[in-house]
Write a protein that holds these residues in place. Structure first.
Motif, PDB file in Angstrom:
ATOM      1  N   ASP A  59      -4.621   1.479  -9.695  1.00  0.00           N
ATOM      2  CA  ASP A  59      -4.461   0.172 -10.349  1.00  0.00           C
ATOM      3  C   ASP A  59      -3.019  -0.332 -10.232  1.00  0.00           C
ATOM      4  OD1 ASP A  59      -7.114   0.112 -11.081  1.00  0.00           O
ATOM      5  OD2 ASP A  59      -6.769   0.982 -13.063  1.00  0.00           O
ATOM      6  N   ARG A  60      -2.050   0.580 -10.405  1.00  0.00           N
ATOM      7  CA  ARG A  60      -0.640   0.192 -10.280  1.00  0.00           C
ATOM      8  C   ARG A  60      -0.336  -0.303  -8.876  1.00  0.00           C
ATOM      9  NH1 ARG A  60       3.041   5.030 -11.496  1.00  0.00           N
ATOM     10  NH2 ARG A  60       4.475   3.694 -10.323  1.00  0.00           N
ATOM     11  N   MET A  61      -0.877   0.387  -7.907  1.00  0.00           N
ATOM     12  CA  MET A  61      -0.649   0.032  -6.508  1.00  0.00           C
ATOM     13  C   MET A  61      -1.143  -1.378  -6.217  1.00  0.00           C
ATOM     14  SD  MET A  61      -2.385   1.925  -3.261  1.00  0.00           S
ATOM     15  CE  MET A  61      -2.579   1.063  -1.711  1.00  0.00           C
ATOM     16  N   VAL A  62      -2.353  -1.674  -6.654  1.00  0.00           N
ATOM     17  CA  VAL A  62      -2.930  -3.005  -6.426  1.00  0.00           C
ATOM     18  C   VAL A  62      -2.121  -4.061  -7.171  1.00  0.00           C
ATOM     19  CG1 VAL A  62      -4.978  -4.445  -6.773  1.00  0.00           C
ATOM     20  CG2 VAL A  62      -5.234  -2.081  -5.985  1.00  0.00           C
ATOM     21  N   GLN A  80      -1.818  -3.289  -0.494  1.00  0.00           N
ATOM     22  CA  GLN A  80      -3.238  -3.271  -0.185  1.00  0.00           C
ATOM     23  C   GLN A  80      -3.698  -1.850   0.153  1.00  0.00           C
ATOM     24  OE1 GLN A  80      -5.643  -5.759  -0.320  1.00  0.00           O
ATOM     25  NE2 GLN A  80      -3.975  -6.742  -1.442  1.00  0.00           N
ATOM     26  N   PRO A  81      -4.736  -1.352  -0.499  1.00  0.00           N
ATOM     27  CA  PRO A  81      -5.218   0.002  -0.205  1.00  0.00           C
ATOM     28  C   PRO A  81      -5.823   0.090   1.191  1.00  0.00           C
ATOM     29  CG  PRO A  81      -6.699  -1.111  -1.743  1.00  0.00           C
ATOM     30  CD  PRO A  81      -5.513  -2.007  -1.564  1.00  0.00           C
ATOM     31  N   ASN A  82      -5.859   1.293   1.737  1.00  0.00           N
ATOM     32  CA  ASN A  82      -6.547   1.530   2.999  1.00  0.00           C
ATOM     33  C   ASN A  82      -7.702   2.498   2.768  1.00  0.00           C
ATOM     34  OD1 ASN A  82      -5.400   4.086   2.787  1.00  0.00           O
ATOM     35  ND2 ASN A  82      -3.859   3.739   4.375  1.00  0.00           N
ATOM     36  N   SER A  83      -8.303   2.988   3.831  1.00  0.00           N
ATOM     37  CA  SER A  83      -9.493   3.840   3.674  1.00  0.00           C
ATOM     38  C   SER A  83      -9.151   5.150   2.965  1.00  0.00           C
ATOM     39  CB  SER A  83     -10.131   4.122   5.032  1.00  0.00           C
ATOM     40  OG  SER A  83      -9.249   4.859   5.858  1.00  0.00           O
ATOM     41  N   VAL A  84      -7.944   5.689   3.200  1.00  0.00           N
ATOM     42  CA  VAL A  84      -7.543   6.943   2.541  1.00  0.00           C
ATOM     43  C   VAL A  84      -7.358   6.719   1.040  1.00  0.00           C
ATOM     44  CG1 VAL A  84      -5.780   8.744   2.441  1.00  0.00           C
ATOM     45  CG2 VAL A  84      -6.460   7.796   4.653  1.00  0.00           C
ATOM     46  N   ARG A 128      -7.785  15.243 -11.072  1.00  0.00           N
ATOM     47  CA  ARG A 128      -6.926  14.475 -11.990  1.00  0.00           C
ATOM     48  C   ARG A 128      -7.317  13.007 -11.918  1.00  0.00           C
ATOM     49  NH1 ARG A 128      -3.834  18.394  -9.456  1.00  0.00           N
ATOM     50  NH2 ARG A 128      -2.790  19.869 -10.862  1.00  0.00           N
ATOM     51  N   SER A 129      -8.494  12.734 -12.381  1.00  0.00           N
ATOM     52  CA  SER A 129      -9.110  11.415 -12.179  1.00  0.00           C
ATOM     53  C   SER A 129      -8.328  10.295 -12.852  1.00  0.00           C
ATOM     54  CB  SER A 129     -10.548  11.427 -12.715  1.00  0.00           C
ATOM     55  OG  SER A 129     -11.270  12.478 -12.134  1.00  0.00           O
ATOM     56  N   ASP A 130      -7.931  10.503 -14.090  1.00  0.00           N
ATOM     57  CA  ASP A 130      -7.229   9.445 -14.826  1.00  0.00           C
ATOM     58  C   ASP A 130      -5.933   9.046 -14.124  1.00  0.00           C
ATOM     59  OD1 ASP A 130      -9.225   9.560 -16.643  1.00  0.00           O
ATOM     60  OD2 ASP A 130      -8.109  10.685 -18.160  1.00  0.00           O
ATOM     61  N   VAL A 131      -5.190  10.061 -13.656  1.00  0.00           N
ATOM     62  CA  VAL A 131      -3.915   9.787 -12.981  1.00  0.00           C
ATOM     63  C   VAL A 131      -4.162   9.049 -11.678  1.00  0.00           C
ATOM     64  CG1 VAL A 131      -1.830  10.819 -12.012  1.00  0.00           C
ATOM     65  CG2 VAL A 131      -2.918  11.867 -14.000  1.00  0.00           C
ATOM     66  N   ALA A 132      -5.153   9.507 -10.904  1.00  0.00           N
ATOM     67  CA  ALA A 132      -5.448   8.881  -9.613  1.00  0.00           C
ATOM     68  C   ALA A 132      -5.827   7.415  -9.778  1.00  0.00           C
ATOM     69  CB  ALA A 132      -6.573   9.644  -8.911  1.00  0.00           C
ATOM     70  N   LEU A 133      -6.686   7.123 -10.744  1.00  0.00           N
ATOM     71  CA  LEU A 133      -7.144   5.743 -10.935  1.00  0.00           C
ATOM     72  C   LEU A 133      -6.053   4.862 -11.532  1.00  0.00           C
ATOM     73  CD1 LEU A 133     -10.768   6.512 -12.137  1.00  0.00           C
ATOM     74  CD2 LEU A 133     -10.074   5.560  -9.929  1.00  0.00           C
ATOM     75  N   GLU A 134      -5.194   5.449 -12.361  1.00  0.00           N
ATOM     76  CA  GLU A 134      -4.060   4.690 -12.894  1.00  0.00           C
ATOM     77  C   GLU A 134      -3.107   4.305 -11.755  1.00  0.00           C
ATOM     78  OE1 GLU A 134      -0.176   5.373 -15.769  1.00  0.00           O
ATOM     79  OE2 GLU A 134      -1.900   6.705 -15.992  1.00  0.00           O
ATOM     80  N   LEU A 135      -2.856   5.256 -10.843  1.00  0.00           N
ATOM     81  CA  LEU A 135      -2.008   4.978  -9.688  1.00  0.00           C
ATOM     82  C   LEU A 135      -2.630   3.904  -8.795  1.00  0.00           C
ATOM     83  CD1 LEU A 135      -0.909   8.596  -8.709  1.00  0.00           C
ATOM     84  CD2 LEU A 135       0.647   6.718  -9.236  1.00  0.00           C
ATOM     85  N   TRP A 173       1.544   5.775  -1.561  1.00  0.00           N
ATOM     86  CA  TRP A 173       0.586   5.707  -2.678  1.00  0.00           C
ATOM     87  C   TRP A 173      -0.659   6.550  -2.380  1.00  0.00           C
ATOM     88  CZ3 TRP A 173       1.473   3.329  -7.310  1.00  0.00           C
ATOM     89  CH2 TRP A 173       2.536   2.421  -7.384  1.00  0.00           C
ATOM     90  N   SER A 174      -1.155   6.447  -1.156  1.00  0.00           N
ATOM     91  CA  SER A 174      -2.415   7.121  -0.816  1.00  0.00           C
ATOM     92  C   SER A 174      -2.294   8.632  -0.915  1.00  0.00           C
ATOM     93  CB  SER A 174      -2.860   6.726   0.595  1.00  0.00           C
ATOM     94  OG  SER A 174      -3.109   5.347   0.677  1.00  0.00           O
ATOM     95  N   ALA A 175      -1.138   9.189  -0.507  1.00  0.00           N
ATOM     96  CA  ALA A 175      -0.959  10.642  -0.570  1.00  0.00           C
ATOM     97  C   ALA A 175      -1.109  11.142  -2.004  1.00  0.00           C
ATOM     98  CB  ALA A 175       0.417  11.020  -0.016  1.00  0.00           C
ATOM     99  N   LEU A 176      -0.511  10.420  -2.951  1.00  0.00           N
ATOM    100  CA  LEU A 176      -0.610  10.829  -4.359  1.00  0.00           C
ATOM    101  C   LEU A 176      -2.018  10.611  -4.911  1.00  0.00           C
ATOM    102  CD1 LEU A 176       2.516   9.774  -6.465  1.00  0.00           C
ATOM    103  CD2 LEU A 176       1.648  12.069  -6.011  1.00  0.00           C
TER     104      LEU A 176
END
Length: 402
Positions: A235-238, A243-247, A226-233, A214-217
């Protein structure tokens, strides 16, 4: 060796291996020092986890001592010890000694070849990694998933999409299914080469995904606007319970900076602390950039002054540029002072402040700064005019006018 000593050595080795595997390198090195203080002589099972921990903690002195100990014990010729030494020196950014060790080995197995290839790839020497791979193929070494991951890392660092796709094709032919590490490396390679279509295709086809996938994308989309795509991803991940990490958080914060989403950036930044992720300088830099672009320059300066790190030049320079775009003279003075203290011989920061004063109609203050430059013998760079100094602000000014 007396049985009691053998039992003691075995228990010490087991403890070291356990600490190293569980991500406690500093504790492992303390246990190693304690072992030596007790007079327990290490063997070739002791040294590999110790050397890995030296690389992780940057303990160059202990690494050199451990190398000397390996020579004294006659363990340097052991393939496991040699591989650990190669990776240790590579981890300490000492690729020359890593290669010297490799070249000095009479016997080399696939693990040792792979260790040296990984050392080049992870050490930021992608061209050397690809040349070394040629030698590996000529030597008839087995090309496993670890080798492919190193090749993909090198291709990504060089932006060699065509070569990366060839490696991808070889992976499809060689491996049934897609090992997680290989899938992650493919996503990362395509992102670094700017091919988000293929990156997302690989991501969607992975049988299993982890936080690295997830973090790589997210980071790639975030850093490329590509802000909208990044933030959508994000939200999907969570939502999927990863769990997100620092990256991951860095990618999401970069997306917020590009889209001017200050409140969302604050939510992500504060969420890091709740999740036990300590923000690093790069996260604070993203927050300052987000605030600066949104015109909340005073908040950006306050963030810098209160953070637990010393700001770097890029962070302060970005905020200073935002100060000029948004006409924040008080904030500009505070930031400029820090930059002048850090880099007293750099004329650009004096000229930037002088130009900010001129923009505000404070011509006497602008002249005072120019006079001070002459007094302390800080001259403009040859051929570097005040017009050229303005170039760094043009993009920000354009954004403000949009």
């Amino acid at each position: 060796m007396p049985p009691a000593t053998a039992t003691t050595l075995a228990s010490c080795n087991a403890l070291l291996a356990s600490l190293a595997r569980s991500g406690r390198p500093a504790q492992a090195l303390r246990a190693f020092r304690d072992m030596l203080a007790r007079g327990v002589t290490p063997d070739h099972f002791t040294l590999p986890p110790v050397l890995r921990c030296c690389a992780l903690t940057g303990a160059a002195g202990l690494a050199a001592s451990s190398h000397a100990l390996a020579v004294k014990l006659g363990a340097q010729g052991n393939l496991f010890v040699a591989s650990a030494l190669v990776l240790c020196y590579a981890g300490l950014s000492n690729l020359a000694d890593a290669r010297r060790l490799f070249d000095g080995m009479r016997e080399r197995d696939a693990v040792l070849w792979t260790s040296m290839l990984s050392a080049y790839a992870q050490g930021g020497e992608p061209n050397a990694a690809l040349r070394f791979f040629g030698g590996m193929v000529a030597a008839g070494m087995e090309l496993d998933a670890v080798v492919m991951v190193s090749l993909l890392l090198a291709c990504g660092q060089l932006g060699w999409r065509r070569h990366g796709r060839s490696v991808h094709a070889a992976c499809v032919r060689r491996f049934l299914g897609m090992p997680l590490s290989l899938g992650n490396a493919l996503v990362d390679m395509y992102v670094k080469c700017g091919d988000f279509v293929f990156a997302e295709r690989v991501f969607a086809g992975m049988p299993r995904r982890d936080v690295i996938s997830w973090s790589a994308l997210i980071l790639g989309h975030g850093l490329n606007g590509r802000s909208d795509v990044a933030l959508e991803l994000f939200d999907r991940m969570v939502t999927e319970g990863v769990q997100p990490n620092s990256v991951t958080c860095l990618g999401a914060l970069s997306a917020c900076a590009h889209s001017g989403m200050v409140d969302r950036a604050y939510a992500i930044f504060e969420g890091m602390k709740r999740r036990g992720i300590e923000p690093e300088l790069k996260h604070y830099s993203c927050m300052a950039d987000t605030l600066g672009r949104a015109g909340r320059v005073v908040e950006a300066v306050k963030l810098i002054e209160e953070m637990p790190f010393e700001p770097d030049e890029a962070m302060l320079g970005g905020v200073l540029a935002a100060c000029r775009v948004h006409g924040e003279i008080d904030a500009a003075e505070r930031v400029s002072k820090r930059l002048m203290d850090m880099y007293p011989g750099k004329s650009g920061y004096y000229m930037s402040l002088a130009n900010i004063y001129s923009d505000a109609g404070r011509y006497s203050d602008a002249e005072r700064i120019r006079g001070f430059m002459k007094e302390v013998k800080v001259n403009k760079l040859p051929g570097y005019s005040s017009v050229e100094l303005d170039v760094e602000y043009m993009c920000l000014a354009d954004r403000k006018s949009e």
